[in-house]
Design a protein around this motif. Structure first.
Motif, short mmCIF file in Angstrom:
data_model
loop_
_atom_site.label_atom_id
_atom_site.label_comp_id
_atom_site.label_asym_id
_atom_site.label_seq_id
_atom_site.Cartn_x
_atom_site.Cartn_y
_atom_site.Cartn_z
N ASP A 265 0.85 -1.19 0.00
CA ASP A 265 0.00 0.00 0.00
C ASP A 265 0.89 1.24 0.00
O ASP A 265 1.72 1.40 0.90
N ILE A 266 0.74 2.08 -1.01
CA ILE A 266 1.57 3.28 -1.15
C ILE A 266 0.68 4.51 -1.03
O ILE A 266 -0.33 4.62 -1.72
N ILE A 267 1.08 5.42 -0.15
CA ILE A 267 0.30 6.65 0.02
C ILE A 267 0.80 7.68 -1.00
O ILE A 267 1.99 8.01 -1.05
N ILE A 268 -0.13 8.18 -1.79
CA ILE A 268 0.17 9.19 -2.80
C ILE A 268 0.14 10.56 -2.11
O ILE A 268 -0.75 10.83 -1.32
N PRO A 269 1.10 11.44 -2.42
CA PRO A 269 1.16 12.75 -1.75
C PRO A 269 0.01 13.68 -2.13
O PRO A 269 -0.70 13.43 -3.12
N GLU A 270 -0.14 14.74 -1.37
CA GLU A 270 -1.20 15.72 -1.60
C GLU A 270 -1.14 16.28 -3.02
O GLU A 270 -2.13 16.37 -3.71
N ASN A 271 0.05 16.69 -3.44
CA ASN A 271 0.27 17.18 -4.80
C ASN A 271 1.09 16.17 -5.58
O ASN A 271 2.30 16.11 -5.40
N PHE A 272 0.43 15.38 -6.41
CA PHE A 272 1.14 14.37 -7.20
C PHE A 272 1.44 14.98 -8.56
O PHE A 272 0.74 14.76 -9.53
N SER A 273 2.49 15.80 -8.58
CA SER A 273 2.85 16.53 -9.79
C SER A 273 4.34 16.35 -10.08
O SER A 273 4.99 15.49 -9.48
N VAL A 274 4.87 17.16 -10.96
CA VAL A 274 6.24 17.04 -11.45
C VAL A 274 7.25 16.78 -10.33
O VAL A 274 8.08 15.88 -10.44
N GLU A 275 7.18 17.55 -9.25
CA GLU A 275 8.18 17.44 -8.18
C GLU A 275 8.20 16.05 -7.56
O GLU A 275 9.25 15.46 -7.35
N GLU A 276 7.02 15.52 -7.24
CA GLU A 276 6.94 14.23 -6.56
C GLU A 276 6.96 13.05 -7.53
O GLU A 276 7.35 11.95 -7.16
N ALA A 277 6.55 13.28 -8.76
CA ALA A 277 6.36 12.18 -9.71
C ALA A 277 7.63 11.37 -9.95
O ALA A 277 7.59 10.14 -9.93
N SER A 278 8.77 12.03 -10.15
CA SER A 278 9.99 11.27 -10.44
C SER A 278 10.42 10.46 -9.23
O SER A 278 10.89 9.33 -9.37
N GLU A 279 10.23 11.01 -8.04
CA GLU A 279 10.55 10.28 -6.81
C GLU A 279 9.67 9.03 -6.69
O GLU A 279 10.15 7.95 -6.36
N TYR A 280 8.39 9.19 -6.98
CA TYR A 280 7.46 8.06 -6.89
C TYR A 280 7.71 7.04 -8.01
O TYR A 280 7.55 5.85 -7.79
N ARG A 281 8.08 7.51 -9.18
CA ARG A 281 8.40 6.58 -10.28
C ARG A 281 9.53 5.66 -9.83
O ARG A 281 9.46 4.43 -9.98
N LYS A 282 10.56 6.25 -9.24
CA LYS A 282 11.71 5.46 -8.77
C LYS A 282 11.28 4.51 -7.65
O LYS A 282 11.62 3.33 -7.68
N LYS A 283 10.52 5.02 -6.70
CA LYS A 283 10.07 4.21 -5.56
C LYS A 283 9.25 3.00 -6.04
O LYS A 283 9.48 1.88 -5.60
N LEU A 284 8.30 3.24 -6.94
CA LEU A 284 7.43 2.17 -7.43
C LEU A 284 8.21 1.17 -8.29
O LEU A 284 8.02 -0.04 -8.17
N ASN A 285 9.09 1.69 -9.13
CA ASN A 285 9.90 0.79 -9.97
C ASN A 285 10.85 -0.05 -9.12
O ASN A 285 11.09 -1.22 -9.43
#
Length: 91
Positions: A3-23
């Motif tokens: 279960d992964i919690i998506i941040p309040e603003n899922f935009s450019v700043e957070e997206a690359s961090e989450y892409r890496k985390k999920l991959n």
């Protein structure tokens, strides 16, 4: 199932961090992902792009990719406008 919690603003700043985390999770054998959108109030095209690419990887591995707790009407509207509500399993 992870279960992964998506941040309040899922935009450019957070997206690359989450892409890496999920991959990284997928690389380590996790193919069943559940994304918690309860805190998310904004998603942009970059965030959607991350979801689509991770969804494809999970699908290729016969895993599951589920979005849940999309409580913000604007976020849900984005999924409907892009018709991704027909692609992703949303509970």
């Amino acid at each position: 199932m992870k279960d992964i919690i998506i941040p309040e603003n899922f935009s450019v700043e957070e997206a690359s961090e989450y892409r890496k985390k999920l991959n990284d999770l997928i690389e380590n054998g996790e193919k069943n992902l559940t994304l918690d959108f309860s805190k998310c109030t904004f998603i942009d095209s970059t965030g959607l792009g991350v979801l689509v690419s991770v969804y494809k990887r999970c699908n290729e591995l016969n895993g599951t990719f589920v979005l849940h707790s999309i409580t913000n009407p604007q976020v849900l509207k984005i999924f409907k406008l892009t018709r991704l509500d027909k692609v992703f399993k949303i509970i």
